[in-house]
Scaffold this motif. Structure first.
Motif, PDB file in Angstrom:
ATOM      1  N   ASP A  15       6.397   4.093  -2.114  1.00  0.00           N
ATOM      2  CA  ASP A  15       6.468   4.479  -0.713  1.00  0.00           C
ATOM      3  C   ASP A  15       7.040   5.896  -0.623  1.00  0.00           C
ATOM      4  OD1 ASP A  15       7.227   4.797   2.010  1.00  0.00           O
ATOM      5  OD2 ASP A  15       7.499   2.637   2.220  1.00  0.00           O
ATOM      6  N   PRO A  16       6.373   6.794   0.051  1.00  0.00           N
ATOM      7  CA  PRO A  16       6.869   8.175   0.132  1.00  0.00           C
ATOM      8  C   PRO A  16       8.216   8.291   0.852  1.00  0.00           C
ATOM      9  CG  PRO A  16       4.952   7.896   1.532  1.00  0.00           C
ATOM     10  CD  PRO A  16       5.115   6.631   0.752  1.00  0.00           C
ATOM     11  N   ARG A  17       8.602   7.270   1.590  1.00  0.00           N
ATOM     12  CA  ARG A  17       9.899   7.293   2.276  1.00  0.00           C
ATOM     13  C   ARG A  17      11.045   6.917   1.340  1.00  0.00           C
ATOM     14  NH1 ARG A  17       8.520   3.056   6.777  1.00  0.00           N
ATOM     15  NH2 ARG A  17       7.771   2.119   4.866  1.00  0.00           N
ATOM     16  N   ASP A  18      10.739   6.382   0.169  1.00  0.00           N
ATOM     17  CA  ASP A  18      11.738   5.926  -0.802  1.00  0.00           C
ATOM     18  C   ASP A  18      12.746   7.042  -1.087  1.00  0.00           C
ATOM     19  OD1 ASP A  18      13.114   5.207  -3.205  1.00  0.00           O
ATOM     20  OD2 ASP A  18      11.440   3.934  -3.796  1.00  0.00           O
ATOM     21  N   VAL A  19      14.038   6.748  -0.905  1.00  0.00           N
ATOM     22  CA  VAL A  19      15.078   7.761  -1.071  1.00  0.00           C
ATOM     23  C   VAL A  19      15.475   7.991  -2.522  1.00  0.00           C
ATOM     24  CG1 VAL A  19      16.030   7.388   1.232  1.00  0.00           C
ATOM     25  CG2 VAL A  19      16.958   6.109  -0.712  1.00  0.00           C
ATOM     26  N   GLY A  20      15.084   7.113  -3.427  1.00  0.00           N
ATOM     27  CA  GLY A  20      15.438   7.248  -4.834  1.00  0.00           C
ATOM     28  C   GLY A  20      16.792   6.641  -5.141  1.00  0.00           C
ATOM     29  N   CYS A  21      17.023   6.424  -6.418  1.00  0.00           N
ATOM     30  CA  CYS A  21      18.243   5.734  -6.864  1.00  0.00           C
ATOM     31  C   CYS A  21      19.519   6.512  -6.561  1.00  0.00           C
ATOM     32  CB  CYS A  21      18.175   5.453  -8.362  1.00  0.00           C
ATOM     33  SG  CYS A  21      16.920   4.244  -8.826  1.00  0.00           S
ATOM     34  N   ASP A  22      19.518   7.805  -6.801  1.00  0.00           N
ATOM     35  CA  ASP A  22      20.744   8.577  -6.600  1.00  0.00           C
ATOM     36  C   ASP A  22      21.215   8.506  -5.147  1.00  0.00           C
ATOM     37  OD1 ASP A  22      20.811   9.312  -9.265  1.00  0.00           O
ATOM     38  OD2 ASP A  22      19.871  11.261  -8.924  1.00  0.00           O
ATOM     39  N   ARG A  23      20.315   8.751  -4.232  1.00  0.00           N
ATOM     40  CA  ARG A  23      20.672   8.718  -2.806  1.00  0.00           C
ATOM     41  C   ARG A  23      21.017   7.294  -2.375  1.00  0.00           C
ATOM     42  NH1 ARG A  23      23.175  11.331   0.951  1.00  0.00           N
ATOM     43  NH2 ARG A  23      22.215  11.192   2.986  1.00  0.00           N
ATOM     44  N   ALA A  24      20.292   6.312  -2.880  1.00  0.00           N
ATOM     45  CA  ALA A  24      20.571   4.923  -2.531  1.00  0.00           C
ATOM     46  C   ALA A  24      21.988   4.534  -2.946  1.00  0.00           C
ATOM     47  CB  ALA A  24      19.552   3.987  -3.176  1.00  0.00           C
ATOM     48  N   PRO A  46      14.493   3.486   7.018  1.00  0.00           N
ATOM     49  CA  PRO A  46      13.332   2.959   6.284  1.00  0.00           C
ATOM     50  C   PRO A  46      13.253   3.447   4.844  1.00  0.00           C
ATOM     51  CG  PRO A  46      12.648   4.615   7.879  1.00  0.00           C
ATOM     52  CD  PRO A  46      14.098   4.338   8.134  1.00  0.00           C
ATOM     53  N   GLY A  47      13.791   4.614   4.538  1.00  0.00           N
ATOM     54  CA  GLY A  47      13.772   5.111   3.169  1.00  0.00           C
ATOM     55  C   GLY A  47      14.642   4.281   2.248  1.00  0.00           C
ATOM     56  N   MET A  48      15.753   3.820   2.778  1.00  0.00           N
ATOM     57  CA  MET A  48      16.639   2.962   1.996  1.00  0.00           C
ATOM     58  C   MET A  48      15.992   1.597   1.815  1.00  0.00           C
ATOM     59  SD  MET A  48      19.527   2.991   0.488  1.00  0.00           S
ATOM     60  CE  MET A  48      21.231   2.548   0.440  1.00  0.00           C
ATOM     61  N   ALA A  59      18.314  -3.068  -5.869  1.00  0.00           N
ATOM     62  CA  ALA A  59      18.292  -4.258  -5.008  1.00  0.00           C
ATOM     63  C   ALA A  59      19.332  -5.268  -5.469  1.00  0.00           C
ATOM     64  CB  ALA A  59      16.900  -4.876  -4.999  1.00  0.00           C
ATOM     65  N   GLN A  60      19.519  -5.399  -6.780  1.00  0.00           N
ATOM     66  CA  GLN A  60      20.550  -6.315  -7.286  1.00  0.00           C
ATOM     67  C   GLN A  60      21.944  -5.830  -6.895  1.00  0.00           C
ATOM     68  OE1 GLN A  60      19.693  -6.485 -11.485  1.00  0.00           O
ATOM     69  NE2 GLN A  60      18.595  -8.421 -11.242  1.00  0.00           N
ATOM     70  N   ASP A  61      22.184  -4.541  -6.987  1.00  0.00           N
ATOM     71  CA  ASP A  61      23.470  -3.992  -6.555  1.00  0.00           C
ATOM     72  C   ASP A  61      23.685  -4.250  -5.069  1.00  0.00           C
ATOM     73  OD1 ASP A  61      23.938  -3.075  -9.119  1.00  0.00           O
ATOM     74  OD2 ASP A  61      23.482  -0.979  -8.652  1.00  0.00           O
ATOM     75  N   PHE A  62      22.638  -4.043  -4.280  1.00  0.00           N
ATOM     76  CA  PHE A  62      22.711  -4.299  -2.842  1.00  0.00           C
ATOM     77  C   PHE A  62      23.053  -5.762  -2.565  1.00  0.00           C
ATOM     78  CE2 PHE A  62      20.346  -6.060   0.769  1.00  0.00           C
ATOM     79  CZ  PHE A  62      21.032  -5.449   1.807  1.00  0.00           C
ATOM     80  N   GLU A  63      22.350  -6.676  -3.205  1.00  0.00           N
ATOM     81  CA  GLU A  63      22.585  -8.105  -2.982  1.00  0.00           C
ATOM     82  C   GLU A  63      24.004  -8.505  -3.378  1.00  0.00           C
ATOM     83  OE1 GLU A  63      20.735 -10.265  -1.398  1.00  0.00           O
ATOM     84  OE2 GLU A  63      19.073  -8.875  -1.111  1.00  0.00           O
ATOM     85  N   GLY A  64      24.481  -7.975  -4.497  1.00  0.00           N
ATOM     86  CA  GLY A  64      25.828  -8.293  -4.942  1.00  0.00           C
ATOM     87  C   GLY A  64      26.883  -7.769  -3.995  1.00  0.00           C
ATOM     88  N   LEU A  65      26.720  -6.539  -3.538  1.00  0.00           N
ATOM     89  CA  LEU A  65      27.685  -5.969  -2.606  1.00  0.00           C
ATOM     90  C   LEU A  65      27.621  -6.684  -1.261  1.00  0.00           C
ATOM     91  CD1 LEU A  65      29.847  -3.845  -2.255  1.00  0.00           C
ATOM     92  CD2 LEU A  65      28.064  -2.182  -1.690  1.00  0.00           C
ATOM     93  N   LEU A  66      26.420  -7.013  -0.816  1.00  0.00           N
ATOM     94  CA  LEU A  66      26.286  -7.750   0.440  1.00  0.00           C
ATOM     95  C   LEU A  66      26.958  -9.130   0.343  1.00  0.00           C
ATOM     96  CD1 LEU A  66      25.112  -7.793   3.309  1.00  0.00           C
ATOM     97  CD2 LEU A  66      23.014  -8.765   2.319  1.00  0.00           C
ATOM     98  N   ALA A  67      26.792  -9.789  -0.773  1.00  0.00           N
ATOM     99  CA  ALA A  67      27.444 -11.092  -0.971  1.00  0.00           C
ATOM    100  C   ALA A  67      28.964 -10.949  -0.953  1.00  0.00           C
ATOM    101  CB  ALA A  67      26.986 -11.721  -2.288  1.00  0.00           C
ATOM    102  N   ALA A  68      29.466  -9.890  -1.552  1.00  0.00           N
ATOM    103  CA  ALA A  68      30.911  -9.656  -1.558  1.00  0.00           C
ATOM    104  C   ALA A  68      31.442  -9.390  -0.151  1.00  0.00           C
ATOM    105  CB  ALA A  68      31.257  -8.499  -2.484  1.00  0.00           C
ATOM    106  N   VAL A  69      30.665  -8.649   0.645  1.00  0.00           N
ATOM    107  CA  VAL A  69      31.093  -8.292   1.992  1.00  0.00           C
ATOM    108  C   VAL A  69      31.014  -9.496   2.939  1.00  0.00           C
ATOM    109  CG1 VAL A  69      30.426  -6.903   4.004  1.00  0.00           C
ATOM    110  CG2 VAL A  69      30.572  -5.861   1.756  1.00  0.00           C
TER     111      VAL A  69
END
Length: 71
Positions: A15-24, A46-48, A59-69
């Motif tokens: 997806d051209p909106r993809d922000v990439g790993c560093d920005r994410a 939408p880029g994120m 996505a795994q980092d996101f899920e883990g942090l979301l679960a912690a929060v």
């Protein structure tokens, strides 16, 4: 189309909106807070959202942090 071809096709059609790993990774904690607050984060950023759909490790980092929060 076999599974290998499907994976290659998915990889090549980023997806051209993809922000990439560093920005994410820079914004992940903020995005998680917005998702946890049900603040419409995927529509607002939408880029994120595109990056998290495409990148398994982020996505795994996101899920883990979301679960912690959200506990």
């Amino acid at each position: 189309m076999n599974e290998s071809t499907a994976r290659i096709e998915q990889f090549l059609h980023t997806d051209p909106r993809d922000v990439g790993c560093d920005r994410a990774m820079e914004m992940l904690h903020i995005y998680v807070d917005l998702v946890a607050a049900d603040d419409g984060a995927p529509a607002r950023y939408p880029g994120m959202a595109a990056h998290l759909r495409a990148c398994g490790p982020c996505a795994q980092d996101f899920e883990g942090l979301l679960a912690a929060v959200t506990g």
